[in-house]
Motif scaffolding. Structure first.
Motif, PDB file in Angstrom:
ATOM      1  N   LEU A 349       0.837  -1.194   0.000  1.00 35.34           N
ATOM      2  CA  LEU A 349       0.000   0.000   0.000  1.00 35.34           C
ATOM      3  C   LEU A 349       0.877   1.251   0.000  1.00 35.34           C
ATOM      4  O   LEU A 349       0.615   2.213  -0.733  1.00 35.34           O
ATOM      5  CB  LEU A 349      -0.916  -0.006   1.225  1.00 35.34           C
ATOM      6  N   LYS A 350       1.930   1.238   0.819  1.00 35.96           N
ATOM      7  CA  LYS A 350       2.833   2.387   0.887  1.00 35.96           C
ATOM      8  C   LYS A 350       3.492   2.650  -0.464  1.00 35.96           C
ATOM      9  O   LYS A 350       3.549   3.793  -0.932  1.00 35.96           O
ATOM     10  CB  LYS A 350       3.898   2.138   1.954  1.00 35.96           C
ATOM     11  N   GLN A 351       3.966   1.600  -1.102  1.00 34.89           N
ATOM     12  CA  GLN A 351       4.638   1.758  -2.396  1.00 34.89           C
ATOM     13  C   GLN A 351       3.694   2.357  -3.440  1.00 34.89           C
ATOM     14  O   GLN A 351       4.067   3.281  -4.177  1.00 34.89           O
ATOM     15  CB  GLN A 351       5.163   0.410  -2.873  1.00 34.89           C
ATOM     16  N   LEU A 352       2.470   1.827  -3.499  1.00 37.59           N
ATOM     17  CA  LEU A 352       1.499   2.336  -4.473  1.00 37.59           C
ATOM     18  C   LEU A 352       1.144   3.790  -4.200  1.00 37.59           C
ATOM     19  O   LEU A 352       1.088   4.611  -5.121  1.00 37.59           O
ATOM     20  CB  LEU A 352       0.229   1.472  -4.419  1.00 37.59           C
ATOM     21  N   ALA A 353       0.876   4.120  -2.925  1.00 43.86           N
ATOM     22  CA  ALA A 353       0.424   5.469  -2.589  1.00 43.86           C
ATOM     23  C   ALA A 353       1.527   6.510  -2.759  1.00 43.86           C
ATOM     24  O   ALA A 353       1.276   7.626  -3.239  1.00 43.86           O
ATOM     25  CB  ALA A 353      -0.107   5.492  -1.156  1.00 43.86           C
ATOM     26  N   VAL A 354       2.747   6.175  -2.394  1.00 42.70           N
ATOM     27  CA  VAL A 354       3.853   7.130  -2.511  1.00 42.70           C
ATOM     28  C   VAL A 354       4.131   7.463  -3.976  1.00 42.70           C
ATOM     29  O   VAL A 354       4.253   8.636  -4.360  1.00 42.70           O
ATOM     30  CB  VAL A 354       5.122   6.585  -1.828  1.00 42.70           C
ATOM     31  N   SER A 355       4.235   6.425  -4.812  1.00 41.81           N
ATOM     32  CA  SER A 355       4.479   6.681  -6.240  1.00 41.81           C
ATOM     33  C   SER A 355       3.292   7.405  -6.862  1.00 41.81           C
ATOM     34  O   SER A 355       3.470   8.290  -7.714  1.00 41.81           O
ATOM     35  CB  SER A 355       4.745   5.372  -6.976  1.00 41.81           C
ATOM     36  N   GLY A 356       2.084   7.056  -6.421  1.00 44.46           N
ATOM     37  CA  GLY A 356       0.891   7.714  -6.937  1.00 44.46           C
ATOM     38  C   GLY A 356       0.824   9.183  -6.569  1.00 44.46           C
ATOM     39  O   GLY A 356       0.468  10.025  -7.407  1.00 44.46           O
ATOM     40  N   LEU A 357       1.158   9.514  -5.331  1.00 43.47           N
ATOM     41  CA  LEU A 357       1.135  10.916  -4.894  1.00 43.47           C
ATOM     42  C   LEU A 357       2.037  11.781  -5.770  1.00 43.47           C
ATOM     43  O   LEU A 357       1.651  12.874  -6.195  1.00 43.47           O
ATOM     44  CB  LEU A 357       1.594  11.024  -3.436  1.00 43.47           C
ATOM     45  N   LYS A 358       3.225  11.304  -6.036  1.00 44.43           N
ATOM     46  CA  LYS A 358       4.198  12.112  -6.769  1.00 44.43           C
ATOM     47  C   LYS A 358       3.772  12.369  -8.210  1.00 44.43           C
ATOM     48  O   LYS A 358       4.106  13.416  -8.785  1.00 44.43           O
ATOM     49  CB  LYS A 358       5.563  11.421  -6.729  1.00 44.43           C
TER      50      LYS A 358
END
Length: 444
Positions: A349-358
């Motif tokens: 979840l962290k990996q998806l959300a961090v890359s998505g935010l940027k």
């Protein structure tokens, strides 16, 4: 209107109205952000997914209130500037009629079809039941959400931006406090989160009533013939506000469907973090747009289009400054922002959300211009241009792009579809603004 209209006061009026409305809108955005935080902590990923499935319906509800309030208040300001008090009161009376119709429809939908709506949104098993409970509770408070938006818009346009801000903040702070109490000490789960959010507009209306109790209001319900034309004018002028709000819901619905196929519930939960943080940013741009509206409409009503254009330029520069600052902060602190909502420390979840935010947040370099342009067109009685900008960024552009780009680039395509849409719309909005600047807006 109590806004001073000489040239020297424009910047001061801009600072006053915009700052108060941005603060107020940031407070309102905390409705959902507080729910996101407390639900993620109290109910985990299932609760976060259910909330994300329910947010689009909340957006439709809030958008209907904004359409009625902003559209009617815009027409009210123009009539007041032209010294047409009778016509101004007739607009408020028609806004109250729309409130009655829309409030009843939403409340009935919540009582009768919240389950089918939850299923339509993609709810299954635990997430279905949580989504159904949230929707049923929120929609039962629909009349209060709608009336709150109407009163905020009218009081803001009636020279009371400070009271409007105070009401929005009071509702938001009470929501945050009640969220914590209902979810944790009282263990009321998803119902508690929705109930806290539903009570917020009730408290806000209580604060706004000061304007009426002290008889400071320049608007009144009057005896007048109900005219379909006035209702259509209200809806047309408020359409950009509706689409701006509803577009968030539409984007969430479409993204949820695509992401469920690509990454399942974990992907939806990751997008839930991004979408709810995005609501805060959109609230800033909406606050700027709603802040300039009374000044623009009043100057337009008096035929002072040069002053209205100056206010728009100040708004666009302010929005761009916020966008750059927000993106830099997001890029630098993406990990920390995601972990606030990641109770179980889910690494995927962290990996998806961090890359998505940027990727997703690059859209805000263009979204501010689009929201302000749509608001400006509406405030100066150009609903066609306002509708075109709003519908392209909210529906016509984003829906085919997310499917197309997701097909070729997977989750990266999902994240970049939003900034691509906003960038394309910004080109159109800039073209409209250039065209309008080259001609004199006709005086009513």
């Amino acid at each position: 209107m109590k806004i001073k209209q000489n040239t020297d006061s424009l910047t001061r009026d801009f600072g006053k109205y915009v700052s108060l409305n941005v603060l107020g809108m940031l407070g309102l955005s905390c409705y959902i952000l507080a729910d996101t935080f407390f639900i993620s902590r109290g109910l985990g990923a299932d609760g976060l997914t259910a909330l994300n499935l329910a947010i689009p319906i909340y957006s439709f509800l809030n958008g209907a209130g904004l359409m009625t309030g902003v559209g009617a208040a815009t027409k009210y300001s123009i009539h007041k500037a032209q010294k047409k008090d009778g016509a101004a009161n007739a607009v408020f009376t028609h806004a109250c009629l729309l409130w009655l119709i829309l409030g009843t429809l939403f409340a009935v939908a919540g009582a009768g079809v919240s389950g089918p709506i939850a299923a339509l949104m993609g709810g299954e098993g635990k997430t279905y039941e949580m989504t159904r409970i949230y929707l049923k509770t929120i929609l039962s408070f629909a009349p209060f959400f709608l009336m709150n938006n109407i009163l905020i818009a009218f009081i803001r346009n009636d020279g009371g931006p400070r009271l409007a801000m105070s009401a929005m903040l009071a509702g938001s702070l009470s929501n945050i406090l009640l969220d914590y109490i209902f979810i944790f000490p009282f263990q009321m789960g998803m119902f508690g989160a929705a109930f806290a959010t539903g009570l917020a507009p009730v408290i806000s209306i209580g604060v706004l009533s000061v304007h009426l109790i002290r008889r400071r209001n320049g608007f009144h319900i009057c005896r007048c013939r109900m005219r379909g034309r006035i209702l259509l004018d209200i809806c047309a002028l408020g359409m950009s506000a509706l689409i701006t709000e509803v577009s968030s819901g539409i984007v969430i619905i479409v993204f949820n469907m695509v992401i469920l196929q690509l990454e399942g519930n974990t992907g939806v939960a990751a997008f839930g973090v991004i979408a709810n943080l995005a609501l805060v940013v959109i609230a800033i741009f909406t606050g700027i747009a709603q802040g300039i509206q009374p000044i623009v409409s009043t100057n337009y009503g008096k035929g002072n289009t040069r002053a209205a254009g100056k206010i728009l330029r100040l708004g666009i520069m302010t929005a761009l400054g916020f966008a750059v600052l927000i993106y830099l902060l997001t890029f630098g602190f993406a990990d920390g922002l995601v972990m606030i909502f990641n109770r179980d420390n889910d690494l995927h979840l962290k990996q998806l959300a961090v890359s998505g935010l940027k990727l997703y947040f690059t859209a805000f370099l263009f979204a501010g211009l689009n929201i302000l342009a749509a608001s400006y067109f509406s405030a100066t009685e150009m609903p066609k241009q306002s509708f075109a900008v709003s519908i392209i960024r909210g529906c016509v552009g984003i829906i085919p792009l997310v499917y197309l780009l997701a097909h070729f680039f997977g989750m990266t395509g999902v994240w970049i579809s939003y900034p691509v849409t906003e960038a394309g719309t910004a080109v159109l909005a800039a073209g409209f603004l250039w065209y309008v600047s080259r001609k004199q807006i006709p005086e009513n």
